[in-house]
Design an enzyme around this catalytic site. Sequence first.
Site, PDB file in Angstrom:
ATOM      1  N   ARG A  96       8.350 -17.628  27.419  1.00  0.00           N
ATOM      2  CA  ARG A  96       8.985 -18.740  28.111  1.00  0.00           C
ATOM      3  C   ARG A  96       7.916 -19.811  28.327  1.00  0.00           C
ATOM      4  NH1 ARG A  96      13.986 -17.273  29.570  1.00  0.00           N
ATOM      5  NH2 ARG A  96      14.429 -15.040  29.746  1.00  0.00           N
ATOM      6  N   ALA A  97       8.331 -20.961  28.826  1.00  0.00           N
ATOM      7  CA  ALA A  97       7.407 -22.066  29.049  1.00  0.00           C
ATOM      8  C   ALA A  97       6.264 -21.653  29.966  1.00  0.00           C
ATOM      9  CB  ALA A  97       8.149 -23.234  29.688  1.00  0.00           C
TER      10      ALA A  97
ATOM     11  N   SER B 250       5.064 -26.195  29.705  1.00  0.00           N
ATOM     12  CA  SER B 250       5.894 -27.136  28.960  1.00  0.00           C
ATOM     13  C   SER B 250       7.325 -27.146  29.498  1.00  0.00           C
ATOM     14  CB  SER B 250       5.894 -26.747  27.490  1.00  0.00           C
ATOM     15  OG  SER B 250       6.681 -25.590  27.310  1.00  0.00           O
TER      16      SER B 250
ATOM     17  N   THR C  18       9.771 -21.259  23.607  1.00  0.00           N
ATOM     18  CA  THR C  18      10.691 -20.873  22.536  1.00  0.00           C
ATOM     19  C   THR C  18      11.789 -19.960  23.067  1.00  0.00           C
ATOM     20  OG1 THR C  18       9.003 -21.158  20.867  1.00  0.00           O
ATOM     21  CG2 THR C  18      10.807 -19.682  20.317  1.00  0.00           C
TER      22      THR C  18
ATOM     23  N   ASP D 256      -3.953 -24.143  30.635  1.00  0.00           N
ATOM     24  CA  ASP D 256      -3.784 -23.178  29.552  1.00  0.00           C
ATOM     25  C   ASP D 256      -5.065 -23.312  28.736  1.00  0.00           C
ATOM     26  OD1 ASP D 256      -2.825 -21.484  27.645  1.00  0.00           O
ATOM     27  OD2 ASP D 256      -1.237 -22.805  26.910  1.00  0.00           O
TER      28      ASP D 256
ATOM     29  N   LYS E 149      -1.790 -30.553  22.958  1.00  0.00           N
ATOM     30  CA  LYS E 149      -2.724 -29.658  23.637  1.00  0.00           C
ATOM     31  C   LYS E 149      -4.094 -29.703  22.963  1.00  0.00           C
ATOM     32  CE  LYS E 149      -1.085 -25.857  25.328  1.00  0.00           C
ATOM     33  NZ  LYS E 149      -0.388 -24.560  25.175  1.00  0.00           N
TER      34      LYS E 149
END
Lengths: 503, 503
Positions: free
Chosen positions: B206-207, B210, B214, B267, B299
Amino acid sequence: MAVHKGNILKLRRLGIDTNLENIIFMRADSQVSRSEGFTANTRVLVHHLNHTMVATLNLVTSNLLLEGEAALSDAAFNLLQAREGSLVWITHLKPIASFSDVRAKMFGKKLTEQAFRHIISDITHGYYSKIEMAAFITACTGDNLSLDEIIYLTKAMIATGTRLKWKAPVIADKHSVGGLPGNRTTPIVVPIAAAAGLIIPKVSSRAITSPAGTADTIEVLTPVNLSISRIRDVVQKEGGCMAWGGAVHLSPADDIIISVEKALDVDSSGQMIASVLSKKAAAGSTHVVIDIPVGETAKVRTTEDALKLEYYFKAVGNVIGLSIEVLVSDGAQPVGRGIGPALEARDVLAVLRNQPDAPSDLKNRSLKLAALLLESVGKVPRGAGEEKARQLLESGAALDKFYRICQAQGGFREPTEALYRHPVVATKDGVVSRVNNRKLAKLAKLAGAPKSPAAGIHFVAPLGTHVRKGQTLFTIHSESRGELAYSIDFLKTDNNLIQLDPA
Amino acid sequence: MAVHKGNILKLRRLGIDTNLENIIFMRADSQVSRSEGFTANTRVLVHHLNHTMVATLNLVTSNLLLEGEAALSDAAFNLLQAREGSLVWITHLKPIASFSDVRAKMFGKKLTEQAFRHIISDITHGYYSKIEMAAFITACTGDNLSLDEIIYLTKAMIATGTRLKWKAPVIADKHSVGGLPGNRTTPIVVPIAAAAGLIIPKVSSRAITSPAGTADTIEVLTPVNLSISRIRDVVQKEGGCMAWGGAVHLSPADDIIISVEKALDVDSSGQMIASVLSKKAAAGSTHVVIDIPVGETAKVRTTEDALKLEYYFKAVGNVIGLSIEVLVSDGAQPVGRGIGPALEARDVLAVLRNQPDAPSDLKNRSLKLAALLLESVGKVPRGAGEEKARQLLESGAALDKFYRICQAQGGFREPTEALYRHPVVATKDGVVSRVNNRKLAKLAKLAGAPKSPAAGIHFVAPLGTHVRKGQTLFTIHSESRGELAYSIDFLKTDNNLIQLDPA
């Protein structure tokens, strides 16, 4: 921002103590949660009259609250000065712009003076979550702050707090970088200095990662939560005070930073310098003596590190207008016998009262610091400080001044004693060759210090002591059975606190 | 450890949702708190039958609980598999030994393989507080992890999770390092690869930071919370799947780390490599294609950074037995038109359905990745991958495979649409010369993505588009009025998302 009717809620008191965490409880199916898209753990702004705070949202999935009601944690009720029945208004917390600078710092960038000012201001306003605080502290740990950045951080901390002003041109102060259990010189140095006629309005902190902060120890003997006007009265009357700094908000950002450092059990040099010097500047001090104990298991491990720290203290002090003197001292073992607020307070009293069994290391260390202070402000010529300090202590003048200061702060009281005790004995004959300060401090904390003031360690086997198998090395003191059991448990997994070599 | 009668408490359900925070509520004046020396925010161990968890203590200062009772937050009830009336036993949480390694890392030390194994194991057991997690993540951010340390961290993450085993010798997989809004190639590449006969048991996240991971996007179209046995069934039947990795606990430590990275909105590359490759190894993959988009506001910002990342991915992959191929791609602007789960899902369907208005950038990017995968496993000769992939997509074979996979996962559904919309228009004539991915992503998050699946941005002004004053550049979609207002508020303070130059 659009205000919706449903954003106004009436407070109920549920009676939930979360320590310093501000929590707001709202119904999961409330109008506000749904229309604003709030979920559990969202951070929101809560407004009440002229007060605004940031709180973390907990959603109530039962009928604990009715539609239209909200509840706050006990600390949040106080902070917002709200009562049961008060109306609060809930809004979104905007993204915290200064946190992008923290992220840059995480990736190793140097920050500007402006960036530190914004970060510290936002921290002071309570906009940072504990997680964000931990990231900021970690990003500033180690050698990650340059000297410039330490100066910016120090200035930013001074800018956010109260600043005391004094009429006297010379204001004396002292500080120890800590890390050495039992190193409780403040309640001895302050009365000596005040008895010599210096103005020394000393404010101290509570423990960060140690089993007792100076304020914790002094609180055993006299109240330390003094307002600024009370501090002024005490100092006007007696020339010195021994107060807790947190109560006067000299550096509110630092108080928040320290609470997270405590949870992480870290205290990095950049933060420490900024923390110490911002508080000294805010207290209005002009001349500060700093004790840096050096030892394998002290906070500062090598003389080289101590000299670097001395340089940083002096360089930052110079920029913000503080005259700094440093005493690099022996930190190989605890000072005195007590570790923990009440046990350390007993050592302090023994020195002030000139008892024959008073710990001589604590006495000598206090005399050295007092001497440096008397010399640095020009009260006595260089080299003549120690004799003067000794005379003030041994004549009883310092004890008299100590009682007068306590009286002015709200009265003197004798230290309490812990109910539960457990002696730890030598498992063989030998000579004490090494003492692990960190592990002794950890054990004292497991026993309940500083939260339980009488808890801690009574340490009777300093370096060089010849002991026989079965002889007591130290005694654990605790105020609860659970904590005593817990500290004894720790010794079962790690009993390498005091090393004995063949005699 | 001594067990006292008072340490056993009976559970009441108060119905308090704290998201993933485990909270235990106990009376402030209870026997347990007093005998154990617990205070508000102490972290304790809570035992129930064979389950143990770490929880944070909140003290109840009212009569919400009776003597002998305790309550848990909703998540904690689930984790402990306890019910109202269950008996729990409360004990002290021992100091977390591995955190001293985190402290060493904070001060810049290199950690050993053993240290990473202990840290990751303790994180997996829930022993780390959020503050401690934030410190660990921050200490590993930037360039703070060496290649060796990234390898240790990757191995430690693999060791703590489930590891899938497959009978086939070649297992294909793909990954995008993200940072590029709308870059949703997985639901296109998986059916192409599976239609070509590859085994591709794809699990996605999961995010993190963001507006859509996906798994969030695919969940709009079909269920993704599949158990391991369900994944096996889907893959056995169709050759591929599109599942959420978190549901199968391939790397439970990583799920916890990601939840804190999300709160910090960071991240870092070391954590990312370990996170991605540990999950690929745990999924049993042998051949992985990694998409690294490069752009000023992606990123990864420079080709040099991308090449360094490629080297690290390949070096770590080599040690843990994964064949890695990397596609360094253009990350100057969002891919497709949608940003946010449902809006991205629409783009995916348009490509799979070969609609004339399908975004060609998303299509071409998917074909390149599918081609690299087909070539890397030796399905087609080098250079022949793209033609094969295009043929499978344009013939409808990929769409057919996509529906079959959805059917096997629990059924296909069309994306939902958001109720609240707000078009953002050009304030002058011009040509789109620059698109800020980060700000578009932030805006989509403020509008509610990915929590509200239909929320996000519909972006219709890619680089080079000639626009007239008043023409729509993008439309904000939101599921609540509050969130729409909130995102519009943000635009008032910062409207520099899309730069227009004179035509």
